[in-house]
Design a protein around this motif. Structure first.
Motif, mmCIF file in Angstrom:
data_model
loop_
_atom_site.group_PDB
_atom_site.id
_atom_site.type_symbol
_atom_site.label_atom_id
_atom_site.label_comp_id
_atom_site.label_asym_id
_atom_site.label_seq_id
_atom_site.Cartn_x
_atom_site.Cartn_y
_atom_site.Cartn_z
ATOM 1 N N GLY A 173 7.557 99.389 34.218
ATOM 2 C CA GLY A 173 6.779 98.563 34.996
ATOM 3 C C GLY A 173 6.508 99.616 36.127
ATOM 4 O O GLY A 173 5.789 98.948 37.032
ATOM 5 N N GLU A 174 7.088 100.679 36.478
ATOM 6 C CA GLU A 174 7.041 101.416 37.363
ATOM 7 C C GLU A 174 5.819 102.382 37.266
ATOM 8 O O GLU A 174 5.092 102.655 36.230
ATOM 9 N N GLN A 175 5.301 102.685 38.636
ATOM 10 C CA GLN A 175 4.218 103.686 38.646
ATOM 11 C C GLN A 175 4.717 104.924 38.408
ATOM 12 O O GLN A 175 5.180 105.884 39.396
ATOM 13 N N LEU A 176 4.639 105.718 37.304
ATOM 14 C CA LEU A 176 5.420 107.035 36.985
ATOM 15 C C LEU A 176 4.175 108.140 36.890
ATOM 16 O O LEU A 176 4.339 109.360 37.022
ATOM 17 N N PHE A 177 3.089 107.782 36.778
ATOM 18 C CA PHE A 177 1.835 108.978 36.516
ATOM 19 C C PHE A 177 0.583 108.452 37.553
ATOM 20 O O PHE A 177 0.667 107.591 38.221
ATOM 21 N N SER A 178 -0.256 109.542 37.603
ATOM 22 C CA SER A 178 -1.521 109.261 38.517
ATOM 23 C C SER A 178 -2.050 108.125 37.813
ATOM 24 O O SER A 178 -1.954 107.704 37.011
ATOM 25 N N GLU A 179 -3.042 107.380 38.833
ATOM 26 C CA GLU A 179 -3.723 106.110 38.339
ATOM 27 C C GLU A 179 -4.746 106.461 37.361
ATOM 28 O O GLU A 179 -5.120 105.424 36.446
ATOM 29 N N ASN A 180 -5.403 107.670 37.224
ATOM 30 C CA ASN A 180 -6.069 107.931 35.954
ATOM 31 C C ASN A 180 -5.598 108.148 34.638
ATOM 32 O O ASN A 180 -6.337 108.696 33.729
ATOM 33 N N VAL A 181 -4.221 107.837 34.464
ATOM 34 C CA VAL A 181 -3.687 108.184 33.310
ATOM 35 C C VAL A 181 -3.341 106.831 32.656
ATOM 36 O O VAL A 181 -2.554 106.018 32.900
ATOM 37 N N ASN A 182 -3.995 106.869 31.218
ATOM 38 C CA ASN A 182 -3.762 105.640 30.403
ATOM 39 C C ASN A 182 -3.318 106.261 29.026
ATOM 40 O O ASN A 182 -4.144 107.012 28.427
ATOM 41 N N ILE A 183 -2.499 105.611 28.340
ATOM 42 C CA ILE A 183 -1.943 105.869 26.956
ATOM 43 C C ILE A 183 -1.668 104.998 26.277
ATOM 44 O O ILE A 183 -1.047 103.950 26.698
ATOM 45 N N TYR A 184 -2.315 104.776 25.183
ATOM 46 C CA TYR A 184 -2.005 103.677 24.312
ATOM 47 C C TYR A 184 -1.995 104.375 22.767
ATOM 48 O O TYR A 184 -2.298 105.506 22.495
ATOM 49 N N SER A 185 -1.382 103.589 21.856
ATOM 50 C CA SER A 185 -1.508 103.775 20.437
ATOM 51 C C SER A 185 -2.388 102.634 19.580
ATOM 52 O O SER A 185 -2.318 101.607 20.088
ATOM 53 N N ASP A 186 -3.012 103.264 18.742
ATOM 54 C CA ASP A 186 -3.854 102.174 17.771
ATOM 55 C C ASP A 186 -4.215 102.657 16.521
ATOM 56 O O ASP A 186 -4.759 103.620 16.319
ATOM 57 N N PRO A 187 -3.652 101.971 15.577
ATOM 58 C CA PRO A 187 -3.550 102.584 14.274
ATOM 59 C C PRO A 187 -5.181 102.328 13.663
ATOM 60 O O PRO A 187 -5.566 102.864 12.725
ATOM 61 N N MET A 188 -6.036 101.512 14.474
ATOM 62 C CA MET A 188 -7.109 101.501 13.952
ATOM 63 C C MET A 188 -8.390 102.245 14.548
ATOM 64 O O MET A 188 -9.568 102.267 14.518
ATOM 65 N N ASN A 189 -7.841 103.364 15.441
ATOM 66 C CA ASN A 189 -8.808 104.180 16.048
ATOM 67 C C ASN A 189 -9.696 105.034 14.965
ATOM 68 O O ASN A 189 -8.972 105.634 14.337
#
Length: 438
Positions: A267-283
């Motif tokens: 829940g903490e802001q650890l990175f720059s606001e332009n950082v988005n990380i996700y995982s998706d097996p259907m990518n």
């Protein structure tokens, strides 16, 4: 052996389970079929075909589990492996973290299999490697590389009703190309599920260009620089961070996700606001199986959204202990980026350093994720938006957590190393000393 279909694997697994006398039993059946070519000094050194299939059994009485595996599939052998697992279970100590097996689950159909890749032959591999060798020889350079393709199936069934099956293909290629003097080096690596996406000729030309361009490297002072990390370099350093999104290691104070005094930084802001990380097996660019080894379904999971940590992975044991739902790790990690190319990022840089890749990365401090390692295979000085000259390699001391707080720009993600990773423009990246490595 052939790659078994879903129905063929299911039939064998059912038969094995019918022999079980344990309280619970889990059986997995896996196989692969593929080939490879390795080359060095512009000549093929080895080529081979690998074809394997194996069956593993976990038998449990109470909380005592025994495991055995076998690669013979007649009825006598199947009974033998069950019997062996049950004998070992009776001798084993109780597992204090034992979790009962899951019942039947529903999984999405994955997109990991490609007919063209499965149809690769030794001639296909030879033709591809020939193109790579042609690039090196034409430029009077030396190439050493490895090309491998495989078709796999993985399946699991347990006595509580769970069954999962996945079939996949993969083709991977890597090559190091150096000049004859050994003073310049380039490297590329790439893998895909789909053979049609693998352009060995283009990749080898990139490695050859770096081999020529990195000769005659100049030494510049270590320090903090704006860097342009190519996707492979970014992947090298970030793969260490992905493993840190684990709730248990965070709760136990063993990772960068641990909060001082106890708890996690979820829940903490650890990175720059332009950082988005996700995982998706259907990518579609990075498909993976839709289930994990615990029999949990994998789905799109946001790990970091606008710089804020949104999820940590919980095993079934740790989730029960903490009173939360399990969250399985994702296999297909994606860092969102923009539309800029690597060249666009270079053009936007007044002074900086272009890094092809890192290697020999080691942990200095797991709790801050401080890492050290070396640049390699092409490091270049950038000035006024252009690559001016090659520079000697550096040792770096940097944490990817700090790095992702200093993001100036992200390019278009590409499949590389541990996921879909964009080229990155990072300010104040720390190089601590010079290295004579090429």
């Amino acid at each position: 052996m052939a790659i078994l279909s879903k129905e063929e694997a299911q039939a064998i697994l059912k038969k094995v389970l019918s022999f079980s006398k344990a309280d619970s039993c889990e059986v997995s059946l896996n196989g692969s079929n593929g080939g490879n070519i390795r080359y060095a000094r512009n000549a093929v050194s080895t080529a081979g075909q690998v074809n394997v299939m194996s069956l593993s059994v976990n038998s449990t009485f109470g909380k005592k589990t025994g495991s055995a595996s076998i690669n013979e599939f007649d009825d006598a052998s199947l009974k033998k492996v069950i019997s062996r697992a049950e004998e070992l279970a009776m001798l084993a100590p109780e597992n204090p973290e034992f979790m009962p097996l899951l019942g039947a689950q529903t999984f999405q159909e994955s997109k990991t299999y490609n007919e063209n890749t499965a149809a690769m032959t030794p001639d296909t591999r030879a033709e591809m490697v020939g193109k790579s060798l042609g690039v090196a020889k034409a430029a009077n350079l030396d190439a050493a590389g490895f090309l491998e393709n495989s078709t796999r199936f993985n399946s699991v069934m347990n006595s509580k009703g769970l069954f999962a099956y996945n079939k996949s293909t993969n083709v991977s290629f890597s090559v190091t190309i150096r000049n004859k003097e050994g003073t310049g080096s380039g490297y590329v690596e790439q893998d895909f599920n789909d053979l049609s996406k693998m352009d060995v000729l283009a990749l080898s030309k990139i490695a050859a260009s770096k081999a020529t361009g990195s000769a005659g490297a100049k030494a510049i002072e270590p320090g903090k620089y704006t860097v342009i990390l190519e996707p492979l370099a970014a992947s090298d350093i970030l793969s260490n961070m992905f493993r840190g999104f684990d709730a248990r290691s965070a709760d136990e104070g063993r990772s960068f996700m641990s909060k001082k005094g106890g708890g996690t930084r979820l829940g903490e802001q650890l990175f720059s606001e332009n950082v988005n990380i996700y995982s998706d097996p259907m990518n579609p660019e990075l498909p993976s199986a839709t289930w994990n080894g615990d029999g949990l379904a994998l789905k799109r999971t946001d790990w970091v959204k606008n710089g804020v940590v949104k999820n940590l992975a919980y095993s079934r044991f740790w989730a029960e202990k903490k009173g939360v739902e399990p969250v399985p790790f994702g296999r297909s990690m994606v860092i969102e980026g923009g539309t800029q190319s690597l060249q666009d990022l270079i053009k936007s840089t007044e002074k900086g350093i272009l890094v092809t890749r890192f290697w020999y990365i080691r942990s200095v401090d797991p709790q801050t994720l401080l890492l050290t390692g070396l640049t390699r295979d092409g490091t270049f000085y950038i000035e006024n938006g252009e690559i001016k000259f090659p520079i000697k390699n550096f040792r770096f001391n940097e944490s990817p957590v700090i790095m992702l707080n200093n993001v100036e720009a992200l390019g278009k993600p590409v499949r590389t190393g541990s996921g879909m990773i964009p080229p990155m423009k990072i300010k104040d990246f720390t190089f601590s000393s010079l290295s004579d490595a090429i």
